[in-house]
Design a protein around this motif. Structure first.
Motif, PDB file in Angstrom:
ATOM      1  N   LEU A  31       0.886  -1.285  -0.258  1.00 34.10           N
ATOM      2  CA  LEU A  31       0.014  -0.016  -0.256  1.00 34.10           C
ATOM      3  C   LEU A  31       0.951   1.026  -0.183  1.00 34.10           C
ATOM      4  O   LEU A  31       1.890   1.081   0.903  1.00 34.10           O
ATOM      5  CB  LEU A  31      -1.018   0.038   1.173  1.00 34.10           C
ATOM      6  N   ILE A  32       0.677   2.194  -0.637  1.00 33.95           N
ATOM      7  CA  ILE A  32       1.344   3.454  -0.632  1.00 33.95           C
ATOM      8  C   ILE A  32       0.388   4.734  -0.379  1.00 33.95           C
ATOM      9  O   ILE A  32      -0.709   4.807  -1.137  1.00 33.95           O
ATOM     10  CB  ILE A  32       1.795   3.691  -2.215  1.00 33.95           C
ATOM     11  N   VAL A  33       0.760   5.501   0.557  1.00 33.69           N
ATOM     12  CA  VAL A  33      -0.149   6.336   1.067  1.00 33.69           C
ATOM     13  C   VAL A  33       0.726   7.753   1.062  1.00 33.69           C
ATOM     14  O   VAL A  33       1.815   8.051   1.667  1.00 33.69           O
ATOM     15  CB  VAL A  33      -0.409   6.052   2.500  1.00 33.69           C
ATOM     16  N   PRO A  34      -0.087   8.920   0.776  1.00 35.87           N
ATOM     17  CA  PRO A  34       0.485  10.198   0.827  1.00 35.87           C
ATOM     18  C   PRO A  34      -0.239  10.929   1.892  1.00 35.87           C
ATOM     19  O   PRO A  34      -0.882  10.316   2.731  1.00 35.87           O
ATOM     20  CB  PRO A  34       0.088  11.094  -0.447  1.00 35.87           C
ATOM     21  N   HIS A  35       0.229  12.210   2.545  1.00 34.82           N
ATOM     22  CA  HIS A  35      -0.443  13.005   3.311  1.00 34.82           C
ATOM     23  C   HIS A  35      -1.750  13.507   2.863  1.00 34.82           C
ATOM     24  O   HIS A  35      -2.131  13.307   1.798  1.00 34.82           O
ATOM     25  CB  HIS A  35       0.605  14.265   3.786  1.00 34.82           C
ATOM     26  N   ILE A  36      -2.526  14.184   3.876  1.00 37.67           N
ATOM     27  CA  ILE A  36      -3.915  14.513   3.628  1.00 37.67           C
ATOM     28  C   ILE A  36      -3.809  15.473   2.772  1.00 37.67           C
ATOM     29  O   ILE A  36      -2.807  16.343   2.607  1.00 37.67           O
ATOM     30  CB  ILE A  36      -4.411  14.998   5.166  1.00 37.67           C
ATOM     31  N   ASN A  37      -4.682  15.905   1.896  1.00 39.41           N
ATOM     32  CA  ASN A  37      -4.759  17.014   0.820  1.00 39.41           C
ATOM     33  C   ASN A  37      -3.482  16.837  -0.155  1.00 39.41           C
ATOM     34  O   ASN A  37      -2.780  17.730  -0.222  1.00 39.41           O
ATOM     35  CB  ASN A  37      -4.801  18.451   1.419  1.00 39.41           C
ATOM     36  N   PRO A  38      -3.444  15.626  -0.884  1.00 37.52           N
ATOM     37  CA  PRO A  38      -2.101  15.516  -1.566  1.00 37.52           C
ATOM     38  C   PRO A  38      -2.012  16.332  -2.692  1.00 37.52           C
ATOM     39  O   PRO A  38      -2.675  16.615  -3.319  1.00 37.52           O
ATOM     40  CB  PRO A  38      -2.321  14.088  -1.870  1.00 37.52           C
ATOM     41  N   ASP A  39      -0.705  16.799  -2.705  1.00 39.79           N
ATOM     42  CA  ASP A  39      -0.328  17.895  -3.798  1.00 39.79           C
ATOM     43  C   ASP A  39       0.613  17.058  -4.831  1.00 39.79           C
ATOM     44  O   ASP A  39       0.245  15.833  -4.900  1.00 39.79           O
ATOM     45  CB  ASP A  39       0.631  19.075  -3.191  1.00 39.79           C
ATOM     46  N   GLY A  40       1.007  17.812  -5.709  1.00 39.95           N
ATOM     47  CA  GLY A  40       1.761  17.109  -7.084  1.00 39.95           C
ATOM     48  C   GLY A  40       2.825  16.413  -6.560  1.00 39.95           C
ATOM     49  O   GLY A  40       2.974  15.218  -6.950  1.00 39.95           O
TER      50      GLY A  40
END
Length: 205
Positions: free
Chosen positions: A24-33
């Motif tokens: 699984l691959i996860v970014p931060h909240i409100n992901p930007d470019g």
């Protein structure tokens, strides 16, 4: 390149990548470019290695970034919490990209903290606090996308970065430098852009 990632970190990254069956691959909240670009690039990279992977986002990302390959397969936790919880039960590896504190994932925080498999954090922000098995943190690079490219190259896996992955990496570098107007004085950044051009990106996206 002048800045090298610690060889032990590179070795551990490659080992985790090669042993992963479902990541699984996860970014931060409100992901930007940079956040969504690095996630989609890693997702494509893992699929090119014939590994199963999914991108899980805490909430929606901007429409103007949804043209990138794999964006239509991203799972939004706010919209599909039960599906995301099931994916966390099935996965054996977790990559957290462009953030180094589980608080920045908001609703996903508990799932990240309690995940039983291998946890990898790749990020360029200062003061990491996330509890993980492998932390790759370099604050001098322009973006997480740049760091991800360096990591893959130093792991000897650059052949698995195709044009679609390269497009996503370019988006992250471009957006986190304001079209190269700030945080872009390192010659290595332009070395990477040259390598991305060799992969076939359109620099005038």
């Amino acid at each position: 390149m002048s800045t090298k990632i610690d060889s032990l970190l590179v070795k551990d990254f490659r080992k985790i990548v090669e042993s992963s069956e479902f990541a699984l691959i996860v970014p931060h909240i409100n992901p930007d470019g940079d956040a969504i670009g690095s996630c989609l690039a890693l997702n494509g990279f893992l699929k090119n290695l014939n590994h199963k992977s999914r991108v899980i986002i805490p909430n929606e990302f901007p429409d103007f970034l949804q043209w990138m390959d794999g964006a239509n397969e991203v799972v939004d936790f706010e919209k599909s919490p039960d599906e995301v919880k099931q994916l966390f039960l099935e996965a054996d590896t977790l990559f957290c990209l462009d953030f180094n504190d589980f608080e920045r994932s908001e609703g996903l925080k508990e799932l990240l903290s309690s995940f039983k498999g291998k946890k990898v954090v790749v990020d360029h922000h200062p003061s990491p606090v996330a509890n993980c098995d492998l932390l790759i943190s370099y604050t001098t690079v322009s973006s997480t996308c740049e760091l991800l490219f360096r990591l893959v190259e130093e792991a000897g896996l650059l052949n698995y970065i195709d044009k679609k992955c390269a497009d996503a990496i370019f988006v992250g570098i471009m957006t986190d430098t304001g079209n190269f107007s700030y945080n872009a004085s390192d010659p290595d950044t332009y070395y990477i852009i040259a390598k991305l051009l060799e992969k076939g990106i359109d620099k005038d996206l």
